[in-house]
Scaffold this motif. Sequence first.
Motif, PDB file in Angstrom:
ATOM      1  N   THR A  15       1.506   7.307  -6.867  1.00  0.00           N
ATOM      2  CA  THR A  15       1.366   6.103  -7.684  1.00  0.00           C
ATOM      3  C   THR A  15      -0.079   5.933  -8.139  1.00  0.00           C
ATOM      4  N   GLU A  18       1.400   7.783  -1.211  1.00  0.00           N
ATOM      5  CA  GLU A  18      -0.025   7.671  -1.531  1.00  0.00           C
ATOM      6  C   GLU A  18      -0.481   8.585  -2.658  1.00  0.00           C
ATOM      7  N   ASN A  19       0.202   9.699  -2.871  1.00  0.00           N
ATOM      8  CA  ASN A  19      -0.209  10.641  -3.919  1.00  0.00           C
ATOM      9  C   ASN A  19       0.651  10.553  -5.178  1.00  0.00           C
ATOM     10  N   TRP A  61      -1.246   1.577  -6.684  1.00  0.00           N
ATOM     11  CA  TRP A  61      -1.059   1.036  -5.337  1.00  0.00           C
ATOM     12  C   TRP A  61      -1.794   1.830  -4.266  1.00  0.00           C
ATOM     13  N   LYS A  62      -2.857   2.535  -4.654  1.00  0.00           N
ATOM     14  CA  LYS A  62      -3.597   3.343  -3.675  1.00  0.00           C
ATOM     15  C   LYS A  62      -4.494   2.491  -2.785  1.00  0.00           C
ATOM     16  N   LYS A  84       0.863  -1.171   0.000  1.00  0.00           N
ATOM     17  CA  LYS A  84       0.000   0.000   0.000  1.00  0.00           C
ATOM     18  C   LYS A  84       0.906   1.228   0.000  1.00  0.00           C
ATOM     19  N   ALA A  85       0.725   2.070  -0.987  1.00  0.00           N
ATOM     20  CA  ALA A  85       1.637   3.201  -1.190  1.00  0.00           C
ATOM     21  C   ALA A  85       1.729   4.106   0.032  1.00  0.00           C
ATOM     22  N   LYS A  86       0.631   4.256   0.757  1.00  0.00           N
ATOM     23  CA  LYS A  86       0.627   5.171   1.913  1.00  0.00           C
ATOM     24  C   LYS A  86       1.561   4.699   3.024  1.00  0.00           C
ATOM     25  N   GLU A  87       1.863   3.395   3.052  1.00  0.00           N
ATOM     26  CA  GLU A  87       2.731   2.868   4.097  1.00  0.00           C
ATOM     27  C   GLU A  87       4.181   3.315   3.939  1.00  0.00           C
TER      28      GLU A  87
END
Length: 464
Positions: A460, A457-458, A463-464, A450-453
């Motif tokens: 990709t 998060e903003n 992978w959101k 998960k991109a936010k990990e």
Amino acid sequence: MLDTIETFISQFDGFITLYLLIPVLLFAGLYFSFKTRFVQFTNFREMFKLLTEGNKEKGGISSFQAFTISLASRVGTGNLAGVALAVAAGGPGAVFWMWLIALLGSASAFIESTLAQVYKVKDKESGAFKGGPAYYMQYALKNRNLGIAFAFLITVCYGFVFNAVQSDTISAAFHQSFDTNPLLIGIILVVLTAVIIFGGVKRIAKATNAIVPVMAISYILVVLYIILTNLSLIPNIFKIIFEGAFGIHQAAAGALGAAVTQGIKRGLFSNEAGMGSAPNAAAAATVSHPAKQGLIQALGVFTDTIVICSATAFMILISDTYTTSSNNGIQLTQEAMIKMIGPWGGTFISVCIFLFAFSSIIGNYYYGESNIKFISEKKKYLQLYRLLVLGMVIFGALASSSLVWNLADIFMVFMALLNLYAIIQLAPIAVKVLKNYTQQRAEGKDPVFKAKEVGLENETECWK
């Protein structure tokens, strides 16, 4: 006039390889190895485990198929002709430097392929994933112009020049074994290539999925037989490799520099670690975590150089033909095979190089297609690219071997330097992704990204 141009191209190739490519490649390999805590060694078992994973979603291609597309481009003339060129020009010591650049380059392959997965996007037309250096240059470095420059370089390098090298090698092998007309070989290659490249990425994946394992296993088995039946010579083979790599006599004779240059240059041509080619295939895979493809592509470098290139080198050194023959490239490999197993060895090599090089043409074409779409989605450009690819296949079958190899080396250097410039800057992102992966593995999970990990998060799309 033509001789003067070829001489200039050869000298320019030697200059940029020695003073640009080799220092940057070695620095990058060491840098990435330390940054990832030598991921190419510490995660070796994990690579084989990941290779058997199938798709967990519909659409796209599996990790194994992405592996074979990239291996199709890696495993080609570099493994049979390139190794022979390195040994003929640089002596046995070149083999050691091929090993070194592969072991260090595995870390570079991990970084570039992980980044390709992180910044991949979905193709609007097919729904499949696409990506590679051009995409992480645009989305991570925020520099589309740099991405376009790379897309242009890889399209010319792989789609055109490298494919000319493949057809040149097939033509030379068949001419030596069967006295065939190079034009006839070129026409046959064009027809076979056209059937596949007009079918799209799924057909490419299926074709390479079938061809690569068969061609690699059959070739390795024959060479393994040669090695096992000459096992008593192996200690001396290792001795002359290390003496050639570090020997005082070689240094005094000026051969040491040739061993280093040829080993690294031909090693890179073969395994492509850090060049920015394999990430195009890595991005197309459907996986739950980007690091999975990074590890699989690192395994591809090992498979190509440490296994297949070494097999060719050992056969040539055991045969000792490199000390007496005036040939180099594929003809030297054929001579070695004939000496070790009899007259049918030349024919066997011709068939092998056809399969190796033809699968490379398929893989090379895909890299260009992916990057043409990055530059423009207009179909007319893709159709024009396909026609030009077919034209270069014919050109390679008819042109001078030295010309196509030197052109390939030059474009390879510029492409690698541009990609390495990007991934050195983006390495911290790939390291974060690797830490996320290893943490989830330590917790007993099948890692899901998960991109936010990792604070993306903003940045990709997938992978959101």
